[in-house]
Design an enzyme around this catalytic site. Structure first.
Site, short mmCIF file in Angstrom:
data_model
loop_
_atom_site.label_atom_id
_atom_site.label_comp_id
_atom_site.label_asym_id
_atom_site.label_seq_id
_atom_site.Cartn_x
_atom_site.Cartn_y
_atom_site.Cartn_z
N ASP A 11 -5.80 30.93 128.86
CA ASP A 11 -7.25 30.90 129.08
C ASP A 11 -7.65 31.40 130.46
OD1 ASP A 11 -7.37 29.75 126.60
OD2 ASP A 11 -8.37 27.91 127.22
N LYS A 21 -7.69 17.92 115.57
CA LYS A 21 -7.21 18.09 114.21
C LYS A 21 -6.84 16.76 113.57
CE LYS A 21 -8.07 22.20 115.02
NZ LYS A 21 -8.68 21.86 116.30
N HIS A 30 1.28 31.68 90.71
CA HIS A 30 0.05 31.32 90.01
C HIS A 30 0.17 29.91 89.45
CE1 HIS A 30 -3.53 31.82 87.48
NE2 HIS A 30 -2.83 31.28 86.48
N GLY A 82 -24.69 23.71 121.07
CA GLY A 82 -23.75 24.80 120.86
C GLY A 82 -23.22 24.82 119.45
N GLY A 83 -23.42 25.95 118.76
CA GLY A 83 -22.97 26.08 117.38
C GLY A 83 -21.71 26.91 117.25
N CYS A 129 -4.66 21.31 125.30
CA CYS A 129 -4.57 21.49 123.85
C CYS A 129 -3.98 20.25 123.18
CB CYS A 129 -3.72 22.72 123.53
SG CYS A 129 -3.49 23.00 121.77
#
Length: 470
Positions: A313, A53, A445, A181-182, A44
């Site tokens: 994994d 990233k 907001h 691969g998508g 990773c």
């Protein structure tokens, strides 16, 4: 031959292994952490989540500069210094790995670099160069992760064919790149190389990108994907790959390309991952594997050998770093005798495309497939003041709730910053919040976080900014 005698040994120092080591140390255990790399972090940090990233941030910067023209700000054509981009990426990785090494030292975790293999249920042999180290343990945690899958018919020893690790080293910017691969890896890498100037062709065997993800979210992303991808061929497979002097000729089979031979400078294989279970001594210990080859564990992450646990994994399920980190806590707490079990109601997922897609809890697709009685509430970002002022009006926030109780059971977001917004929805599901709870939570907001509140208000027909059906 040297010998160590820790209380617990952890094989693999990725996002499952190093959190397990640090927590075990904090709980008073003596810990040895074993990994192939010279510093903790695993795939990773070294070859996956973090470098991707970093490169996606670079691609995002190019996208923002290009997008600025729509509101009157023009930049000259970008000049890409590939050496400096690689150096910056490597600096990011180095900074984080050094930090983990310092934490390991501060927590008195013994780090051993090398390849580990179980000799028996209380001994791990680590091979580093020509030196053997036998580590005696009371408990062990296997966190060896996974690796990219390469289909048997497409296995070709060629420098022109990359897996995700090779692609993240950015050896060059090819003029043309075939992405096989998508899924999330293929789409993220398409975004990186497309932004850097490659002509991208994506081939996906299923009838949609990101199979299993709600189509209304994927459709928003796919609209913008066209800015950096030349071709997207669905229901299409790669039959053969043949190396030439300057690239690869791929034979594609599908409705848009039936046995068509197309030359590409490079090919990126991104069709899935498989567990790293070979040569660990698991067979000799008779540790049970699933039919798919993953390590079988119980709810405490214990294998069929009672003092050996497995996380991440290598145990299957969703292959996400944050899942492995939470499984690490379960395993270590179980070793400590605590009644901890792995029963997460929700695991958020993110695809860091442009724009991002994030979802958590049950998806609308799965709810329909399972015949669950749910309500869907959607708030389009075209009604969000913050989204419009940020040129992000194509986004969407949706909430899936249980009919009758209004309890929030899932959420999906597509748009810039979706990865940061999905945490609130995950917490709402964890806390068994209802739509009314989210509706009555005051949000600042103007922000994109308001779209979660507004999606809840859509259900009640009280949104001040959008008229929509429940």
């Amino acid at each position: 031959m040297s010998s160590l005698s820790p209380h617990i040994v952890i094989l693999g120092a990725g996002p499952g292994g190093y959190p397990a080591a640090f927590l075990a140390s904090e709980m008073g255990m003596k810990v040895t952490l074993v990994d192939l790399e010279s510093q903790p972090g695993g795939v990773c940090l070294h070859y996956g989540c973090i470098p991707s990233k970093a490169l996606l941030h670079a691609a995002h910067s190019l996208h923002v500069a290009h997008e600025a023209a729509s509101f009157g700000i023009h930049f000259p054509s970008p000049e890409i210094n590939l050496d400096k981009l690689r150096s910056w990426k490597d600096t990011v990785i180095s900074r984080l790995t050094r930090g983990l090494s310092q934490i390991a030292k501060a927590r008195d975790v013994t780090f051993v670099q090398g390849r580990g293999r179980f000799l028996d249920d209380q001994t791990l042999r680590v091979v580093a160069r020509d030196e053997l180290t036998d580590i005696k343990f009371d408990y062990a945690v296997v966190a060896t992760g996974s690796r990219p899958v390469l289909p048997e018919n497409l296995r070709l020893d060629s420098d022109y064919i990359w897996d995700s690790t090779e692609a993240l080293s950015i050896p060059e910017i090819p003029d043309s790149l075939l992405v096989v691969g998508g899924g999330y890896v293929g789409l993220e890498m398409s975004g990186v190389y497309g932004a850097l100037g490659s002509r991208i062709t994506i081939v996906e065997a299923a009838n949609a990108l990101l199979p299993g993800v709600d189509s209304d979210l994927v459709d928003v992303m796919a609209l913008q994907l066209g800015d950096c991808v030349e071709n997207i061929w669905l229901n299409t497979t790669v039959s053969t790959l043949v190396e030439t002097t300057d690239g690869i000729i791929a034979t594609l089979s599908g409705p848009d390309a039936n046995l068509v031979e197309i030359p590409f400078d490079r090919v990126l294989m991104s069709v899935g991952r498989e567990p790293n279970v070979e040569n660990l001594g698991l067979q000799e210990l008779e540790i049970e594997l699933t039919d798919s080859g993953f390590i079988q564990t119980d709810k405490q992450k214990r294998t069929s050998v009672s003092n050996i646990f497995a996380i991440g994994d290598v145990t299957g399920g969703v292959m996400l770093a944050h899942k492995a980190s939470h499984e690490a806590r379960v395993a270590i707490e179980a070793i400590a005798g605590l009644p901890s079990e792995w029963e997460p109601p929700v695991i958020p997922a993110v695809v860091f495309t442009e724009p991002e897609i994030a979802w958590t809890g049950i998806t609308e697709t799965d709810a329909r497939r399972l015949g669950l009685d749910v309500e869907i509430s959607k708030f389009p970002w075209s009604s969000s003041g913050r989204a419009i002022t940020s040129n992000l009006s194509g986004g969407l926030t949706k909430i899936i709730s249980e009919s009758g109780t209004e309890r929030i059971v899932g959420a999906g977001i597509v748009g810039r910053g979706a990865s940061e917004l999905i945490g609130e929805a995950t917490l709402a599901i964890e806390m068994a919040a209802r739509l009314q709870d989210l509706k009555l939570t005051v949000h600042p907001h103007p922000t994109l976080s308001e779209t979660l509140m507004e999606a809840s208000e859509i259900f009640f027909g009280t949104s001040p900014h959008h008229i929509g059906r429940r």
